[in-house]
Design a protein around this motif. Sequence first.
Motif, mmCIF file in Angstrom:
data_model
loop_
_atom_site.group_PDB
_atom_site.id
_atom_site.type_symbol
_atom_site.label_atom_id
_atom_site.label_comp_id
_atom_site.label_asym_id
_atom_site.label_seq_id
_atom_site.Cartn_x
_atom_site.Cartn_y
_atom_site.Cartn_z
ATOM 1 N N LEU A 1 -24.749 4.633 -22.258
ATOM 2 C CA LEU A 1 -24.624 3.656 -20.913
ATOM 3 C C LEU A 1 -25.871 2.789 -20.407
ATOM 4 C CD1 LEU A 1 -22.264 6.061 -18.913
ATOM 5 C CD2 LEU A 1 -21.592 3.679 -20.201
ATOM 6 N N SER A 2 -27.203 3.760 -20.528
ATOM 7 C CA SER A 2 -28.248 3.114 -20.116
ATOM 8 C C SER A 2 -28.733 1.975 -21.197
ATOM 9 C CB SER A 2 -29.459 4.055 -20.352
ATOM 10 O OG SER A 2 -29.647 4.609 -21.550
ATOM 11 N N ASN A 3 -28.386 2.114 -22.205
ATOM 12 C CA ASN A 3 -28.859 0.718 -23.183
ATOM 13 C C ASN A 3 -27.844 -0.139 -22.919
ATOM 14 O OD1 ASN A 3 -30.678 2.160 -24.843
ATOM 15 N ND2 ASN A 3 -29.352 3.214 -26.066
ATOM 16 N N PHE A 4 -26.438 0.075 -22.583
ATOM 17 C CA PHE A 4 -25.370 -0.976 -22.293
ATOM 18 C C PHE A 4 -26.032 -1.765 -20.930
ATOM 19 C CE2 PHE A 4 -21.781 -2.196 -19.783
ATOM 20 C CZ PHE A 4 -21.295 -3.105 -20.574
ATOM 21 N N PHE A 5 -26.463 -1.131 -20.010
ATOM 22 C CA PHE A 5 -26.636 -1.558 -18.732
ATOM 23 C C PHE A 5 -28.086 -2.087 -18.806
ATOM 24 C CE2 PHE A 5 -23.466 1.290 -16.966
ATOM 25 C CZ PHE A 5 -22.570 0.233 -16.159
ATOM 26 N N GLY A 6 -28.772 -1.767 -19.650
ATOM 27 C CA GLY A 6 -30.103 -2.292 -19.926
ATOM 28 C C GLY A 6 -29.779 -3.610 -20.719
ATOM 29 N N GLY A 7 -29.016 -3.720 -21.554
ATOM 30 C CA GLY A 7 -28.446 -5.227 -22.067
ATOM 31 C C GLY A 7 -27.940 -5.911 -21.197
ATOM 32 N N MET A 8 -27.253 -5.654 -20.080
ATOM 33 C CA MET A 8 -26.453 -6.548 -19.209
ATOM 34 C C MET A 8 -27.858 -7.115 -18.259
ATOM 35 S SD MET A 8 -23.339 -6.702 -19.278
ATOM 36 C CE MET A 8 -23.788 -7.288 -21.012
ATOM 37 N N MET A 9 -28.917 -6.234 -18.192
ATOM 38 C CA MET A 9 -29.874 -6.662 -17.168
ATOM 39 C C MET A 9 -30.910 -7.760 -17.738
ATOM 40 S SD MET A 9 -29.842 -5.259 -14.300
ATOM 41 C CE MET A 9 -28.085 -5.522 -14.435
ATOM 42 N N ILE A 10 -30.820 -7.573 -19.227
ATOM 43 C CA ILE A 10 -31.469 -8.406 -19.944
ATOM 44 C C ILE A 10 -30.741 -9.936 -19.975
ATOM 45 C CG2 ILE A 10 -32.092 -9.352 -22.328
ATOM 46 C CD1 ILE A 10 -32.759 -6.221 -23.005
ATOM 47 N N TYR A 11 -29.408 -9.804 -20.109
ATOM 48 C CA TYR A 11 -28.757 -10.993 -19.990
ATOM 49 C C TYR A 11 -28.940 -11.647 -18.523
ATOM 50 C CZ TYR A 11 -26.198 -10.072 -24.338
ATOM 51 O OH TYR A 11 -25.716 -9.866 -25.673
ATOM 52 N N PHE A 12 -28.775 -11.032 -17.500
ATOM 53 C CA PHE A 12 -28.864 -11.657 -16.503
ATOM 54 C C PHE A 12 -30.156 -11.690 -15.798
ATOM 55 C CE2 PHE A 12 -24.387 -9.579 -16.469
ATOM 56 C CZ PHE A 12 -23.739 -10.787 -16.324
ATOM 57 N N ASP A 13 -31.183 -10.993 -15.882
ATOM 58 C CA ASP A 13 -32.582 -11.193 -15.538
ATOM 59 C C ASP A 13 -33.172 -12.299 -16.430
ATOM 60 O OD1 ASP A 13 -32.236 -9.549 -13.609
ATOM 61 O OD2 ASP A 13 -33.082 -7.804 -14.485
ATOM 62 N N ARG A 14 -33.029 -12.206 -17.772
ATOM 63 C CA ARG A 14 -33.372 -13.244 -18.630
ATOM 64 C C ARG A 14 -34.755 -13.334 -18.771
ATOM 65 N NH1 ARG A 14 -30.684 -18.857 -17.133
ATOM 66 N NH2 ARG A 14 -31.361 -18.140 -14.924
ATOM 67 N N PRO A 15 -35.509 -12.161 -19.098
ATOM 68 C CA PRO A 15 -36.954 -12.055 -19.400
ATOM 69 C C PRO A 15 -37.206 -12.668 -20.644
ATOM 70 C CG PRO A 15 -35.948 -9.994 -19.521
ATOM 71 C CD PRO A 15 -35.017 -10.666 -19.171
ATOM 72 N N PHE A 16 -36.157 -12.823 -21.587
ATOM 73 C CA PHE A 16 -36.443 -13.309 -22.776
ATOM 74 C C PHE A 16 -34.716 -13.837 -23.361
ATOM 75 C CE2 PHE A 16 -36.768 -8.840 -23.753
ATOM 76 C CZ PHE A 16 -35.387 -8.512 -24.540
ATOM 77 N N LYS A 17 -34.936 -14.531 -24.363
ATOM 78 C CA LYS A 17 -33.455 -14.723 -25.101
ATOM 79 C C LYS A 17 -33.565 -14.987 -26.424
ATOM 80 C CE LYS A 17 -34.215 -19.941 -24.171
ATOM 81 N NZ LYS A 17 -33.603 -21.280 -23.677
ATOM 82 N N VAL A 18 -32.390 -15.362 -27.134
ATOM 83 C CA VAL A 18 -32.653 -15.570 -28.412
ATOM 84 C C VAL A 18 -33.406 -16.540 -29.073
ATOM 85 C CG1 VAL A 18 -31.301 -15.503 -30.569
ATOM 86 C CG2 VAL A 18 -30.451 -14.307 -28.914
ATOM 87 N N GLY A 19 -34.415 -16.365 -30.037
ATOM 88 C CA GLY A 19 -35.168 -17.382 -30.567
ATOM 89 C C GLY A 19 -36.641 -17.518 -29.882
ATOM 90 N N GLU A 20 -36.860 -16.531 -29.016
ATOM 91 C CA GLU A 20 -37.999 -16.371 -28.355
ATOM 92 C C GLU A 20 -39.043 -15.807 -28.887
ATOM 93 O OE1 GLU A 20 -37.388 -18.473 -23.791
ATOM 94 O OE2 GLU A 20 -37.470 -16.474 -24.025
ATOM 95 N N TRP A 21 -40.529 -15.816 -28.684
ATOM 96 C CA TRP A 21 -41.348 -14.827 -29.095
ATOM 97 C C TRP A 21 -41.711 -14.080 -28.228
ATOM 98 C CZ3 TRP A 21 -46.985 -17.027 -29.606
ATOM 99 C CH2 TRP A 21 -47.970 -15.948 -29.815
ATOM 100 N N ILE A 22 -41.849 -12.772 -28.189
ATOM 101 C CA ILE A 22 -42.046 -11.890 -26.986
ATOM 102 C C ILE A 22 -43.258 -10.871 -27.741
ATOM 103 C CG2 ILE A 22 -40.156 -12.108 -25.861
ATOM 104 C CD1 ILE A 22 -39.246 -9.190 -26.769
ATOM 105 N N ARG A 23 -43.745 -10.057 -26.685
ATOM 106 C CA ARG A 23 -44.690 -8.992 -27.135
ATOM 107 C C ARG A 23 -44.836 -7.997 -25.932
ATOM 108 N NH1 ARG A 23 -50.025 -12.701 -28.158
ATOM 109 N NH2 ARG A 23 -50.283 -13.198 -26.057
ATOM 110 N N SER A 24 -45.202 -6.928 -26.187
ATOM 111 C CA SER A 24 -45.223 -5.856 -25.009
ATOM 112 C C SER A 24 -46.589 -4.936 -25.225
ATOM 113 C CB SER A 24 -44.201 -4.781 -25.139
ATOM 114 O OG SER A 24 -44.678 -3.853 -24.117
#
Length: 366
Positions: A180-203
């Motif tokens: 569930l935490s992974n599912f809601f984490g995915g929802m937060m990625i979708y709605f907060d949009r820190p990145f999207k498909v095709g973008e270059w990211i790093r941590s």
Amino acid sequence: MNELLQILQKSDYLKNLDNSVLFITLASLITWGVWRFVYSRLLNLSERTAFHWDDLLLHALKTPISTLIWCWPATISLGLILEDQIKAEFNWLTTLKHLMLITIFVWIFIRLINEVEQQFLRDKKRDETTVQAIAKVARLCFVVIGLLSFMQAFGLSLSGLLTFGGVGGLIVGLAAKDLLSNFFGGMMIYFDRPFKVGEWIRSPDREIEGTVERIGGRMTIIRTFDKRPLYIPNSVFSNIVVENPSRMLNRRIYETIGLRYQDSDKIPNIIDQIKLMLENHPEIDAHQTMIVNFSSFGPSSLDFFIYTFTKTVNWIRYHEIKQDVLLQVINIIKENDADIAFPTRTLFVEPNSQADIANQPPEQQQ
């Protein structure tokens, strides 16, 4: 005689039954033909308009309505045949018709959601990741509505189902909290949009760097620059810092260059010429911070630094521009009869010490 009458009556009944089934089939065929004619006419009209939503709605209705036209009469024919053969009423056929209507309803809306999603993705006017997220949530909502309607059609109480769902949800939540935490984490990625498909990211917190290939319901797939896939649970992104270089407005050139100490009188001219070169360079953003200044006395050089920004954010193009800037800096330094310093060391020997050494006996000089 009675037997003959029964046979004749049965024969007439079978003929009536066959005629009824044949009539229902012909009616279905005619209705389907009318629907195809009406659909083609409506499609021609909708294609002439600049409004695309009518096209999407027609495409969503086409196959489900055709299926309903054939399946609904087939259910009626099946009921007539079974009642004749078994001599009993089939209440489950009514339930089957309800289930068919629910299925057609959910099918139409899911097809409409898919059509709208593809339309938005083709237009490329909205964020791809957000469009896909909203479409997934909408499809899930209609599937849940369909399942609840199915259960109600079978006579199950929705209030009881919801009560059981609340208790069961608590149990499942405790047992599958990571899922569930992974599912809601995915929802937060979708709605907060820190990145999207095709973008270059790093941590900076983890060894994560690459291009986002897919944002799933449980994990995100990132392709590193050496082409290795990273499968990262979505819950990780709620606990780490994520840098998104793809959304940079400019790229920075920050270089420190050292000149020889004997070229100290030429530094002002060199700095002014380099600054003028940067201001007139077509690929340097003159509206951003631009600094070229003498900065420090190094161990073997007089150091000045260049601080400026390129207009492009493309990684390859950035390095081409940086190379051009540095080559022009070298040319400016050479034109001023100066040179770039390199590590040197000067050794001073006292003259008195040299005389003392010369006066020593040969065996001591060695």
